[in-house]
Design a protein around this motif. Structure first.
Motif, short mmCIF file in Angstrom:
data_model
loop_
_atom_site.label_atom_id
_atom_site.label_comp_id
_atom_site.label_asym_id
_atom_site.label_seq_id
_atom_site.Cartn_x
_atom_site.Cartn_y
_atom_site.Cartn_z
N ARG A 33 0.84 -1.20 0.00
CA ARG A 33 0.00 0.00 0.00
C ARG A 33 0.87 1.25 0.00
O ARG A 33 0.59 2.21 -0.72
CB ARG A 33 -0.95 -0.02 1.20
CG ARG A 33 -1.97 1.10 1.12
CD ARG A 33 -3.17 0.87 2.00
NE ARG A 33 -3.94 -0.28 1.53
CZ ARG A 33 -4.79 -0.96 2.30
NH1 ARG A 33 -4.99 -0.60 3.56
NH2 ARG A 33 -5.45 -1.99 1.81
N GLU B 87 2.44 1.59 -3.54
CA GLU B 87 1.48 1.96 -4.58
C GLU B 87 0.97 3.39 -4.39
O GLU B 87 0.74 4.10 -5.37
CB GLU B 87 0.34 0.93 -4.62
CG GLU B 87 0.83 -0.40 -5.17
CD GLU B 87 -0.25 -1.45 -5.31
OE1 GLU B 87 -1.44 -1.09 -5.45
OE2 GLU B 87 0.09 -2.65 -5.28
N HIS B 88 0.82 3.82 -3.16
CA HIS B 88 0.45 5.22 -2.94
C HIS B 88 1.60 6.16 -3.31
O HIS B 88 1.37 7.27 -3.78
CB HIS B 88 -0.01 5.46 -1.51
CG HIS B 88 -1.45 5.16 -1.28
ND1 HIS B 88 -2.46 5.84 -1.94
CD2 HIS B 88 -2.07 4.27 -0.48
CE1 HIS B 88 -3.63 5.38 -1.55
NE2 HIS B 88 -3.43 4.41 -0.66
N ASN C 126 1.23 6.78 -6.80
CA ASN C 126 0.19 7.78 -7.01
C ASN C 126 0.72 9.20 -6.80
O ASN C 126 0.39 10.12 -7.54
CB ASN C 126 -1.00 7.54 -6.07
CG ASN C 126 -1.79 6.31 -6.42
OD1 ASN C 126 -1.76 5.84 -7.55
ND2 ASN C 126 -2.50 5.77 -5.45
N GLN D 46 -8.61 0.60 -9.64
CA GLN D 46 -7.31 0.42 -9.03
C GLN D 46 -7.46 0.29 -7.51
O GLN D 46 -8.25 0.99 -6.90
CB GLN D 46 -6.40 1.61 -9.35
CG GLN D 46 -6.18 1.84 -10.83
CD GLN D 46 -5.46 0.69 -11.49
OE1 GLN D 46 -4.37 0.31 -11.09
NE2 GLN D 46 -6.09 0.12 -12.50
N GLU E 7 -4.93 -0.04 -3.90
CA GLU E 7 -3.58 0.03 -3.36
C GLU E 7 -3.41 -1.04 -2.28
O GLU E 7 -4.16 -1.07 -1.32
CB GLU E 7 -3.28 1.42 -2.78
CG GLU E 7 -3.10 2.48 -3.83
CD GLU E 7 -4.41 2.95 -4.46
OE1 GLU E 7 -5.48 2.72 -3.88
OE2 GLU E 7 -4.35 3.52 -5.56
#
Length: 153
Positions: A115, A118-119, A122, A141, A143
């Motif tokens: 997480r 993946e953030h 972003n 999507q 995360e």
């Protein structure tokens, strides 16, 4: 140079900020400001301070427990992070991992790392590739877990 604020807590059982920082270093060249606060409800004020200062975006990391009071505190922190965004006109990316999202510590650590990374991706896209995000609209999507995928007619 863009500057990313990282704010985490001593309450968390995993260092998500380090994974996010590592991911961002692999993707781009940005500066960092890292602060640690005691608990999840302390995240909004530090995020706001960073956004009002020299940070272009903030990542706020929290790991609420599984009790109802923990979820309530996380909701209050989330509301505070939204207020910080509205007050500053800048993004504060909430990266929360709830302790009851996994059945054991190993799975929880894996979820927290995924997480956070993946953030961080972003954050990179918000700062440098906003058109890529636009192309991903409606694609489901997620995360830290499997993507849900888009709905089909």
């Amino acid at each position: 140079m863009a500057r990313v604020g990282l704010v985490d807590t001593t309450f968390a059982r995993y260092d998500m900020a380090s994974d996010a920082k590592d991911e961002l270093k692999q993707l781009c060249s940005v500066g960092f400001k890292h602060k640690t606060v005691p608990g999840i409800k302390d995240l909004p004020v530090e995020a706001k301070n960073m956004l009002e200062g020299d940070c272009d975006i903030v990542m706020a990391f929290g790991m609420p427990g599984s009790e109802p009071i923990d979820k309530q505190c996380a909701h209050e922190a989330s509301t505070g992070l939204i207020e910080a965004q509205l007050m500053t006109g800048k993004h504060a990316i909430e990266v929360f991992v709830y302790e009851d999202e996994a059945s054991n510590d190993k799975e929880l650590a894996k979820l927290a790392e995924e997480r956070a990374r993946e953030h961080a991706q972003n954050v990179y896209q918000l700062l440098f590739k906003p058109n890529k995000l636009k192309k991903m609209a409606g694609t489901g999507q997620r995360e830290g877990g499997s993507d849900a995928g888009p709905l089909r007619r």
